[in-house]
Motif scaffolding. Sequence first.
Motif, PDB file in Angstrom:
ATOM      1  N   UNK A 132      -8.149 -17.665  -9.175  1.00 11.85           N
ATOM      2  CA  UNK A 132      -8.270 -16.893 -10.415  1.00 11.85           C
ATOM      3  C   UNK A 132      -9.685 -16.990 -10.968  1.00 11.85           C
ATOM      4  N   UNK A 133     -10.152 -15.887 -11.564  1.00 17.65           N
ATOM      5  CA  UNK A 133     -11.476 -15.855 -12.193  1.00 17.65           C
ATOM      6  C   UNK A 133     -11.293 -15.727 -13.699  1.00 17.65           C
ATOM      7  N   UNK A 134     -11.867 -16.678 -14.436  1.00 18.45           N
ATOM      8  CA  UNK A 134     -11.798 -16.687 -15.892  1.00 18.45           C
ATOM      9  C   UNK A 134     -13.199 -16.489 -16.452  1.00 18.45           C
ATOM     10  N   UNK A 135     -13.362 -15.546 -17.367  1.00 20.35           N
ATOM     11  CA  UNK A 135     -14.624 -15.373 -18.088  1.00 20.35           C
ATOM     12  C   UNK A 135     -14.499 -16.007 -19.464  1.00 20.35           C
ATOM     13  N   UNK A 136     -15.509 -16.749 -19.872  1.00 20.41           N
ATOM     14  CA  UNK A 136     -15.578 -17.315 -21.220  1.00 20.41           C
ATOM     15  C   UNK A 136     -16.633 -16.516 -21.971  1.00 20.41           C
ATOM     16  N   UNK A 137     -16.192 -15.719 -22.941  1.00 26.45           N
ATOM     17  CA  UNK A 137     -17.079 -14.787 -23.636  1.00 26.45           C
ATOM     18  C   UNK A 137     -17.353 -15.277 -25.051  1.00 26.45           C
ATOM     19  N   UNK A 138     -18.641 -15.384 -25.396  1.00 30.10           N
ATOM     20  CA  UNK A 138     -18.992 -15.802 -26.747  1.00 30.10           C
ATOM     21  C   UNK A 138     -20.485 -15.736 -26.976  1.00 30.10           C
ATOM     22  N   UNK A 139     -20.871 -15.711 -28.252  1.00 31.87           N
ATOM     23  CA  UNK A 139     -22.281 -15.688 -28.621  1.00 31.87           C
ATOM     24  C   UNK A 139     -22.894 -17.081 -28.483  1.00 31.87           C
ATOM     25  N   UNK A 140     -24.177 -17.177 -28.838  1.00 29.32           N
ATOM     26  CA  UNK A 140     -24.837 -18.478 -28.890  1.00 29.32           C
ATOM     27  C   UNK A 140     -24.083 -19.380 -29.860  1.00 29.32           C
ATOM     28  N   UNK A 141     -23.998 -20.663 -29.525  1.00 33.16           N
ATOM     29  CA  UNK A 141     -23.348 -21.671 -30.367  1.00 33.16           C
ATOM     30  C   UNK A 141     -21.838 -21.459 -30.515  1.00 33.16           C
ATOM     31  N   UNK A 142     -21.239 -20.664 -29.637  1.00 26.45           N
ATOM     32  CA  UNK A 142     -19.801 -20.435 -29.729  1.00 26.45           C
ATOM     33  C   UNK A 142     -18.988 -21.533 -29.045  1.00 26.45           C
ATOM     34  N   UNK A 143     -19.637 -22.341 -28.208  1.00 24.14           N
ATOM     35  CA  UNK A 143     -18.942 -23.425 -27.527  1.00 24.14           C
ATOM     36  C   UNK A 143     -18.758 -23.217 -26.039  1.00 24.14           C
ATOM     37  N   UNK A 144     -19.377 -22.181 -25.474  1.00 26.79           N
ATOM     38  CA  UNK A 144     -19.198 -21.875 -24.045  1.00 26.79           C
ATOM     39  C   UNK A 144     -19.645 -23.034 -23.158  1.00 26.79           C
ATOM     40  N   UNK A 145     -20.855 -23.512 -23.391  1.00 30.81           N
ATOM     41  CA  UNK A 145     -21.400 -24.583 -22.554  1.00 30.81           C
ATOM     42  C   UNK A 145     -20.575 -25.849 -22.690  1.00 30.81           C
ATOM     43  N   UNK A 146     -20.181 -26.176 -23.912  1.00 30.01           N
ATOM     44  CA  UNK A 146     -19.355 -27.368 -24.119  1.00 30.01           C
ATOM     45  C   UNK A 146     -18.061 -27.263 -23.339  1.00 30.01           C
ATOM     46  N   UNK A 147     -17.413 -26.098 -23.371  1.00 27.24           N
ATOM     47  CA  UNK A 147     -16.156 -25.913 -22.656  1.00 27.24           C
ATOM     48  C   UNK A 147     -16.341 -26.144 -21.161  1.00 27.24           C
ATOM     49  N   UNK A 148     -17.386 -25.564 -20.581  1.00 22.71           N
ATOM     50  CA  UNK A 148     -17.608 -25.729 -19.147  1.00 22.71           C
ATOM     51  C   UNK A 148     -17.962 -27.175 -18.790  1.00 22.71           C
ATOM     52  N   UNK A 149     -18.750 -27.828 -19.632  1.00 24.60           N
ATOM     53  CA  UNK A 149     -19.103 -29.226 -19.359  1.00 24.60           C
ATOM     54  C   UNK A 149     -17.887 -30.135 -19.444  1.00 24.60           C
ATOM     55  N   UNK A 150     -16.974 -29.827 -20.353  1.00 26.63           N
ATOM     56  CA  UNK A 150     -15.725 -30.581 -20.445  1.00 26.63           C
ATOM     57  C   UNK A 150     -14.919 -30.408 -19.155  1.00 26.63           C
ATOM     58  N   UNK A 151     -14.812 -29.152 -18.684  1.00 22.28           N
ATOM     59  CA  UNK A 151     -14.065 -28.886 -17.450  1.00 22.28           C
ATOM     60  C   UNK A 151     -14.723 -29.598 -16.264  1.00 22.28           C
ATOM     61  N   UNK A 152     -16.046 -29.647 -16.258  1.00 27.93           N
ATOM     62  CA  UNK A 152     -16.776 -30.294 -15.158  1.00 27.93           C
ATOM     63  C   UNK A 152     -16.708 -31.817 -15.225  1.00 27.93           C
ATOM     64  N   UNK A 191     -11.898 -15.645 -25.259  1.00 24.84           N
ATOM     65  CA  UNK A 191     -12.794 -15.196 -26.324  1.00 24.84           C
ATOM     66  C   UNK A 191     -13.089 -16.380 -27.238  1.00 24.84           C
ATOM     67  N   UNK A 192     -14.361 -16.763 -27.305  1.00 30.23           N
ATOM     68  CA  UNK A 192     -14.798 -17.856 -28.171  1.00 30.23           C
ATOM     69  C   UNK A 192     -15.575 -17.306 -29.353  1.00 30.23           C
ATOM     70  N   UNK A 193     -15.333 -17.878 -30.533  1.00 29.67           N
ATOM     71  CA  UNK A 193     -16.109 -17.507 -31.710  1.00 29.67           C
ATOM     72  C   UNK A 193     -16.263 -18.738 -32.584  1.00 29.67           C
ATOM     73  N   UNK A 194     -17.506 -19.083 -32.869  1.00 27.94           N
ATOM     74  CA  UNK A 194     -17.836 -20.229 -33.713  1.00 27.94           C
ATOM     75  C   UNK A 194     -17.018 -21.460 -33.321  1.00 27.94           C
ATOM     76  N   UNK A 195     -17.054 -21.786 -32.030  1.00 29.94           N
ATOM     77  CA  UNK A 195     -16.495 -23.012 -31.464  1.00 29.94           C
ATOM     78  C   UNK A 195     -14.972 -23.037 -31.394  1.00 29.94           C
ATOM     79  N   UNK A 196     -14.340 -21.898 -31.594  1.00 33.78           N
ATOM     80  CA  UNK A 196     -12.891 -21.828 -31.484  1.00 33.78           C
ATOM     81  C   UNK A 196     -12.483 -20.773 -30.461  1.00 33.78           C
ATOM     82  N   UNK A 197     -11.424 -21.068 -29.725  1.00 36.66           N
ATOM     83  CA  UNK A 197     -10.840 -20.073 -28.832  1.00 36.66           C
ATOM     84  C   UNK A 197     -10.007 -19.113 -29.675  1.00 36.66           C
ATOM     85  N   UNK A 198     -10.343 -17.828 -29.633  1.00 41.62           N
ATOM     86  CA  UNK A 198      -9.647 -16.832 -30.446  1.00 41.62           C
ATOM     87  C   UNK A 198      -8.548 -16.112 -29.679  1.00 41.62           C
ATOM     88  N   UNK A 199      -8.703 -15.981 -28.363  1.00 41.41           N
ATOM     89  CA  UNK A 199      -7.649 -15.378 -27.560  1.00 41.41           C
ATOM     90  C   UNK A 199      -7.939 -15.630 -26.088  1.00 41.41           C
TER      91      UNK A 199
END
Length: 350
Positions: free
Chosen positions: A29-49, A204-212
């Motif tokens: 499965x391919x999952x995209x994590x979509x969000x602006x700067x400071x939305x938490x994308x990098x943190x989420x991936x580093x946690x998974x890693x 969908x990430x927004x301001x460090x929260x998963x929105x959907x």
Amino acid sequence: MIKLDGVSKQYLYGARVLFGVDLEVKNGEIIAVLGDEQSGKTTLLKVVAGVTDCEGQVLVDGAPISKKPDDVIMVFDDLAIFDNRSCYYNLAYPLKIRGLDKAAIDEKVKECAKRVGITAILYERAGKASLIDRKRLALARLFLRDCKAILVDDITRGLDKEEAATLWSEVAPILVEKAREGKSVIFATRDKDEALSIADRIVVLHYREVKQIDTYEDIMQNPSNVWAAQAFDEDYHFEKATLDVKNGALVCKTCDGYSIDVTHLDGKIADEYIGKTVLAGWRSDCYDVGGERKIAVDYSLKRQDGYILVCGDTRVKSKEKSNEVGTLPLANAARLFDDTNENGIVKGNL
């Protein structure tokens, strides 16, 4: 399979990120994590890693990521490249520390460099390479060894529009190939077109929260909240309206007295919202352009598929150019959101 169970992250300076994320990423499965700067994308991936700690659990095939770190390969947003070393050294190093002999390392490094098109700069210092080639160098690590999960963080960030398109045309087939091999793939991006291009589902990430977390089609059809609605349509329209029931049917009245057709939501709205102010929202391509509430068009922008009619802060997608346009939604197009917390109030799927 990757499983996130109640994952949250709090930094020492107090900032809290992610807020209890539950997510399963199946093999292939391919999952995209979509969000602006400071939305938490990098943190989420580093946690998974497994390179940053968290509350909750991250499991790979049922085992904690801490016990299976080699099952994940991540391309970091900062690329994690030794600038003062050659591109060859950057690719050889992960193999060297895993005990491969020189001949095996040499063969694998050259093979990986060829896969991403950096053979010509293989013996040059990595810090002298262009940004797009440095990104290709980082991507080459995806071919160095076997793994169960691939993570790629905002790979086109910092490139101009043309280079970003070029690189993504190279990256997308790689991620699809890895998924077809049965690997779980997660990539982060700020670009909605990248997100929907190959992803099976989108976070969908927004301001460090998963929105959907859902497919693109389901997010567009039934957004969980205002932020999810705007993730793929920045011109998604919202306005306050009063919800009521007349003759057994749901009725939604705008502040200027017009009716919005919400009969498709009959039985799907909690009784507590009847008689209350809600947010009615609809996509920018769902206007009843010939409807009764019309306003003057300030100017029109030509697009391949029609026009964007600009009316103050309102932007309407239309097949035809016009001097005025209707600003109410088409029948069955409106979605309803809580006026206070901006979350969707529709029960179940439409």
